[in-house]
Scaffold this motif. Structure first.
Motif, PDB file in Angstrom:
ATOM      1  N   ASP A 174       0.808  -1.202   0.000  1.00 43.16           N
ATOM      2  CA  ASP A 174       0.000   0.000   0.000  1.00 43.16           C
ATOM      3  C   ASP A 174       0.837   1.246   0.000  1.00 43.16           C
ATOM      4  O   ASP A 174       0.606   2.176  -0.784  1.00 43.16           O
ATOM      5  N   GLN A 175       1.831   1.171   0.909  1.00 45.38           N
ATOM      6  CA  GLN A 175       2.717   2.318   0.974  1.00 45.38           C
ATOM      7  C   GLN A 175       3.329   2.616  -0.357  1.00 45.38           C
ATOM      8  O   GLN A 175       3.355   3.760  -0.823  1.00 45.38           O
ATOM      9  N   LEU A 176       3.799   1.526  -0.912  1.00 41.32           N
ATOM     10  CA  LEU A 176       4.461   1.646  -2.189  1.00 41.32           C
ATOM     11  C   LEU A 176       3.507   2.126  -3.249  1.00 41.32           C
ATOM     12  O   LEU A 176       3.879   2.966  -4.076  1.00 41.32           O
ATOM     13  N   ASN A 177       2.267   1.638  -3.222  1.00 44.79           N
ATOM     14  CA  ASN A 177       1.307   2.117  -4.206  1.00 44.79           C
ATOM     15  C   ASN A 177       1.104   3.594  -4.068  1.00 44.79           C
ATOM     16  O   ASN A 177       1.044   4.331  -5.043  1.00 44.79           O
ATOM     17  N   ARG A 178       0.939   4.022  -2.788  1.00 45.10           N
ATOM     18  CA  ARG A 178       0.776   5.454  -2.544  1.00 45.10           C
ATOM     19  C   ARG A 178       1.920   6.276  -3.025  1.00 45.10           C
ATOM     20  O   ARG A 178       1.759   7.288  -3.707  1.00 45.10           O
ATOM     21  N   GLU A 179       3.120   5.698  -2.723  1.00 47.20           N
ATOM     22  CA  GLU A 179       4.326   6.384  -3.174  1.00 47.20           C
ATOM     23  C   GLU A 179       4.346   6.443  -4.665  1.00 47.20           C
ATOM     24  O   GLU A 179       4.700   7.488  -5.247  1.00 47.20           O
TER      25      GLU A 179
END
Lengths: 75, 582
Positions: free
Chosen positions: B239-244
């Motif tokens: 998720d974090q990575l997607n957001r990033e």
């Protein structure tokens, strides 16, 4: 030439001697044969011989002086 | 006057120093403040052109080769560095894409070490190459200052080589830089990835501290909690990575713009740099081209100048040839004139001399000839005289021989026939008519039969005498035998003188044979055959006939003797005549 004189004498004497002896012989012969041994043919013969010889000798010695003439016909 | 001398000395020194740099250097070294003065007067000293050109050329070549070597080395090192960098990058990429393995890390480290080493080497080589190139450049500049045309093409070539090397070096350096930048990007990327990996690992380890960091071998060892935690963490991370990622996508453009800007700037910088370097290169090339063209042009000009000069030289030689020809003609004419005049003079002299010589010679010859003739005549006359003498001698000899033959009569044998001796006499007196007449006057009998000697005649006469005496009376008329007898008698009886000297004149009484014979005997005994013969001749008749033989013999002997005595007298006279008194 000098020899001839001697030769002549030889001839002469020989000839005379021969003639004399021949005459003597003939004389003797005649005297014996024909003349009844007379001496006169002997002496005649020898004399004849001697004389002939003498005459020959003289003729021989005179021969150089004898002149022989010839008749030359005048043309 | 001293000032002028000093000023002149200084001026001369300055002028000579201007002309000869070595002298200038020597003066500057030895005399203080002279370099200031000379620099003031002449300007800075020209570069040391005292170095011989060859040395310069050699220096040039050496520096060229050394720089080429260094450049090549640098290029090689750079290429090696390039290769190391690319290898490293590849390895890095592989390591990143693939799973982490300790062998790969090791390889990576080795590759990194390689890369660093290669890069260092490349840098050192590059610095060395740059140094060498700089030194070459300085040498080139120095040799340019020589202004010697022979060095120029070498210099030009060296410059070109330098330029090429610089270009190559720059190219390689740019390649290396690009590779390095790529490697930097990749390394950054890998660092990021590593960082992320490490973060993840930290997170994982913070979540599950017992589990090891090894992914793949994990399947049997994890519990479900760990797994759930892991999955939750993983989902959170995702998720974090997607957001990033969404953020990143939003800021993408800005980032891209910024990056583009940055890139543009960098590109600009690089472009500027590249442009500047390219410009430099091109400038350099252009300069080199110009220099080359210049040198070519110069060569062409020089060639043309040479041909023109050659043409001129040819024209000059032609002109000179023509002039020389004309001059030669003139000189020849002059010389011939002089020669002909001299020759004429010489000829006349020679002719004169030869004529003189000839005359002298003729004179000598004439005198010699006259003398010779005189000598010949003398000799001939001498010969003639000798001949005459010889002939006379011969005649005399033959006459003597004839005379001698008369003596050969022995007692009764006549002499040898006088024919031979008479012939000899005749042969030896061809030219004397007198002698010839005399020799032909010899009686035939004596010639063929010989003559009796006086002794024999005498002897014969003695024998003849007796015969003549015996036939003294016989003649032509008295020649009978009786006369013969009488003459014999006369011869026997008549005695006359054996020998009686005949009177000077005969009278008739003396013609008696006996007398005549005695006279003849006397004459014979006293050797007077002639008188004896005369007396004997007076005989006549038979006595004459008897002595005829002897008389002819005596006459023959007398005749012969007379002739011989005449001949001998003649021979003596001739001999005396021809004998030369000493």
């Amino acid at each position: 030439m000098a020899d001839e004189h001697g030769r002549k004498w030889d001839r002469c004497l020989a000839d005379t001697a021969v003639k004399t002896v021949t005459g003597l012989g003939v004389g003797i012969m005649f005297s014996v044969l024909f003349f009844k041994r007379r001496t006169w043919p002997v002496s005649l013969g020898s004399g004849l011989g001697l004389g002939m010889g003498y005459a020959n000798c003289q003729h021989d010695f005179r021969s150089p002086y004898l002149i022989h003439g010839r008749v030359v016909k005048d043309q | 006057a001293g000032l002028v001398t000093v000023g002149g000395g200084i001026g001369g020194t300055i002028l000579y120093a201007k002309w000869d740099n070595k002298f200038r250097a020597a003066v500057e070294n030895n005399v203080p403040y002279s370099d200031w003065l000379l620099g003031l007067a002449l300007g800075p000293p020209s570069p040391k052109s005292g170095l011989p050109i060859k040395k310069q050329v050699r220096i040039l070549e050496e520096s060229l080769t050394s720089s080429a070597k260094a450049t090549l080395q640098a290029i090689g090192a750079q290429e090696a560095a390039l290769q190391a960098i690319t290898r490293h990058t590849l390895k890095l990429k592989e390591a990143m894409e693939a799973e982490e393995k300790s062998a790969q890390w090791k390889d990576l480290e080795a590759a990194l070490a390689d890369r660093t080493g290669a890069v260092n080497d490349a840098e050192t080589a590059l610095s060395k190459a740059n140094e060498a190139l700089d030194s070459l450049k300085s040498v080139i500049d120095k040799s340019k200052g020589l202004k010697v045309s022979a060095v120029r093409p070498l210099v030009l070539a060296a410059e070109e080589n330098l330029h090429n090397m610089v270009v190559d070096l720059d190219k390689v350096v740019t390649k290396v830089h690009s590779a390095e930048s790529e490697a930097k990007i990749v390394s950054q990327y890998s660092e990021l990835v590593n960082e992320a990996k490490q973060q993840f690992q930290r997170e994982v380890s913070s979540l599950t501290p017992e589990i090891q960091a090894n992914w793949k071998g994990l399947t049997g060892k994890l519990s479900s909690d760990d797994l759930n935690a892991l999955i939750a963490h993983a989902h959170r991370r995702i998720d974090q990575l997607n957001r990033e990622l969404a953020e990143q996508r939003v800021r993408e453009q800005i980032h891209i713009d910024a990056a583009l800007e940055q890139q543009k700037l960098e590109d600009q910088k690089a472009l500027e740099k590249a442009v500047s370097t390219a410009l430099q290169h091109i400038k350099e090339e252009a300069r080199l081209e110009q220099e080359r063209k210049l040198s070519e042009l110069r060569e062409v000009m020089e060639a043309e100048m040479r041909t023109q000069l050659r043409r001129q030289a040819a024209a000059h030689t032609d002109h000179v040839r023509d002039v020389l020809k004309v001059q030669e003609q003139e000189l020849r004419v002059d010389a011939e004139q002089v020669l002909s005049s001299k020759m004429l003079e010489q000829e006349t002299r020679y002719r004169q001399l030869s004529q003189e010589q000839l005359d002298n010679f003729t004179l000598d010859m004439n005198t010699a000839y006259a003398r010779l003739k005189g000598m010949e005549e003398a000799i001939d006359s001498h010969v003639v005289a000798e001949e005459e003498a010889r002939k006379a001698h011969q005649l005399w000899l033959s006459v003597e021989a004839l005379n001698y033959t008369l003596k050969t009569a022995n007692a009764d044998i006549p002499t040898v026939p006088l024919e031979g001796a008479a012939q000899a006499v005749r042969d030896s007196c061809h030219d004397s008519d007198f002698a010839l007449a005399l020799s032909s006057a010899l009686p035939e009998e004596s010639l063929h039969r010989g003559v009796y000697s006086e002794a024999s005649l005498r002897a014969r006469f003695n024998s003849l005498r007796s015969l003549a005496r015996r036939v003294a009376l016989i003649d032509e008329s008295h020649n009978s035998l009786y006369q013969y007898f009488l003459s014999y008698l006369q011869a026997a009886l008549l005695f006359e003188e054996k020998q009686e000297a005949p009177p000077a004149q005969l009278c008739s009484e003396d013609l008696d044979p006996f007398k005549l014979l005695s006279y003849a005997s006397y004459c014979l005994e006293h050797g007077d055959l002639e008188l004896a013969a005369k007396l004997v001749n007076q005989l006549r008749g038979e006595a004459r006939r008897v002595v005829e033989d002897w008389l002819t013999e005596a006459r023959l002997t007398l005749e012969t003797r007379q002739v011989v005595s005449l001949l001998s007298a003649y021979a003596n006279a001739v001999g005396l005549g021809t004998t030369q008194a000493p």
